[in-house]
Enzyme design. Structure first.
Site, PDB file in Angstrom:
ATOM      1  N   SER A   1       0.827  -1.208   0.000  1.00  0.00           N
ATOM      2  CA  SER A   1       0.000   0.000   0.000  1.00  0.00           C
ATOM      3  C   SER A   1       0.856   1.251   0.000  1.00  0.00           C
ATOM      4  O   SER A   1       2.002   1.250   0.465  1.00  0.00           O
ATOM      5  CB  SER A   1      -0.919   0.020   1.222  1.00  0.00           C
ATOM      6  OG  SER A   1      -1.781  -1.088   1.241  1.00  0.00           O
TER       7      SER A   1
HETATM    8  N1  SAH Z   1      -0.990  -4.641   4.111  1.00  0.00           N
HETATM    9  C1  SAH Z   1      -0.233  -4.893   2.892  1.00  0.00           C
HETATM   10  C2  SAH Z   1      -0.988  -4.503   1.639  1.00  0.00           C
HETATM   11  C3  SAH Z   1      -1.677  -5.655   1.151  1.00  0.00           C
HETATM   12  S1  SAH Z   1      -2.537  -5.607  -0.368  1.00  0.00           S
HETATM   13  C4  SAH Z   1       1.111  -4.234   2.918  1.00  0.00           C
HETATM   14  O1  SAH Z   1       1.394  -3.481   3.845  1.00  0.00           O
HETATM   15  O2  SAH Z   1       1.914  -4.499   2.018  1.00  0.00           O
HETATM   16  C5  SAH Z   1      -3.847  -6.712   0.139  1.00  0.00           C
HETATM   17  C6  SAH Z   1      -3.442  -8.123   0.495  1.00  0.00           C
HETATM   18  O3  SAH Z   1      -4.614  -8.792   0.943  1.00  0.00           O
HETATM   19  C7  SAH Z   1      -2.898  -8.936  -0.655  1.00  0.00           C
HETATM   20  O4  SAH Z   1      -1.646  -9.446  -0.315  1.00  0.00           O
HETATM   21  C8  SAH Z   1      -3.926 -10.048  -0.837  1.00  0.00           C
HETATM   22  O5  SAH Z   1      -3.367 -11.277  -1.242  1.00  0.00           O
HETATM   23  C9  SAH Z   1      -4.518 -10.149   0.560  1.00  0.00           C
HETATM   24  N2  SAH Z   1      -5.853 -10.752   0.647  1.00  0.00           N
HETATM   25  C10 SAH Z   1      -6.876 -10.683  -0.246  1.00  0.00           C
HETATM   26  N3  SAH Z   1      -7.943 -11.359   0.201  1.00  0.00           N
HETATM   27  C11 SAH Z   1      -7.597 -11.887   1.421  1.00  0.00           C
HETATM   28  C12 SAH Z   1      -8.268 -12.700   2.385  1.00  0.00           C
HETATM   29  N4  SAH Z   1      -9.509 -13.135   2.199  1.00  0.00           N
HETATM   30  N5  SAH Z   1      -7.597 -13.042   3.507  1.00  0.00           N
HETATM   31  C13 SAH Z   1      -6.317 -12.613   3.722  1.00  0.00           C
HETATM   32  N6  SAH Z   1      -5.644 -11.849   2.847  1.00  0.00           N
HETATM   33  C14 SAH Z   1      -6.255 -11.484   1.704  1.00  0.00           C
END
Ligand code: SAH
Length: 222
Positions: free
Chosen positions: A69
């Site tokens: 993000s």
């Molecule tokens: N917090 C992260 C940004 C993540 S982007 C950072 O600091 O880099 C969103 C993430 O959510 C992705 O890696 C995606 O694979 C994950 N995601 C999507 N659906 C999900 C679910 N149902 N449970 C857990 N993770 C999920």
């Protein structure tokens, strides 16, 4: 695979201070949050040593079709969450692990769930080399972590189609959830702060538009 960019450098530290100034100018005023951003080296979460890129206020691809993000989004969600030292925080969407480390830098006990297998193992390896205490889990964020519940704070870092009921059940009284909720028109999300009141009712406040990758149900292997 070994990550060879795990070390912090003076160059990175300087760029991080500039990033903190940028975030201040964008309305992030919480000193605890700014101190955490100043402490966590963001460049170690990227594939190669893109130090310059790492400290720009931009999202970045991290593989498996996912993104780290944007720093201002991480800071905004963290500020909204109102984290205090010692709190138990659940994060949905570990991704790169950066947001989780920012929460840990504030002194929270962080539990984070990621559904993408490859990303989970890659991030786990990076986290093991850093001094931030984050427990990561491969699983479906919609299920939460009943074993470790209840939580003081829950942060969702993917676009959610609805408020996950099982996560509400894993919140303490007066706990706060910050969740980007999909807009009805299918374009982006609205940031919601949900407070679970002592009588079990939910207080909902809206905080503007954002764009996240979608929250998905099944475990992904890519
Ligand atoms: N917090 C992260 C940004 C993540 S982007 C950072 O600091 O880099 C969103 C993430 O959510 C992705 O890696 C995606 O694979 C994950 N995601 C999507 N659906 C999900 C679910 N149902 N449970 C857990 N993770 C999920």
């Amino acid at each position: 695979m070994m990550n060879t960019h795990i070390e912090d450098t003076y160059r990175a530290k300087g760029l991080r201070q500039q990033l903190v100034e940028t975030l201040l100018s964008k309305g992030i005023t919480d000193k605890t949050v700014l101190a955490a951003i100043n402490e966590v080296p963001r460049h170690v979460f990227l594939d190669s040593s893109f130090v310059e890129f790492a400290y720009q206020d931009k999202a970045f691809p991290i593989g498996s079709g996912q993104t780290i993000s944007q720093p201002s989004t991480v800071a905004f969600q963290t500020q909204l969450l109102g984290v205090e030292k010692g709190m138990k925080v659940l994060e949905i969407g570990t991704g790169s692990g950066y947001q989780a480390c920012v929460l840990a830098a504030i002194g929270a006990k962080v539990f984070s769930i990621e559904r993408q297998r490859n990303l989970f193992f890659k991030t786990k390896e990076i986290l093991e080399q850093l001094p931030f205490r984050v427990k990561v889990f491969l699983g479906d964020g919609f299920e939460g972590l009943p074993t470790y519940a209840p939580f003081d704070r829950i942060i969702i870092t993917a676009g959610a189609p609805s408020i996950p009921e099982k996560l509400i059940a894993q919140m303490k009284d007066n706990a706060v959830m910050v969740i980007p909720m999909d807009n009805a028109n299918g374009e982006g999300q609205t940031m919601l702060k949900i407070t679970k009141m002592a009588d079990g009712s939910l207080k909902k406040e809206e905080f503007g538009g954002f764009k996240f990758v979608p929250m998905l149900k099944e475990i992904g292997n890519d």
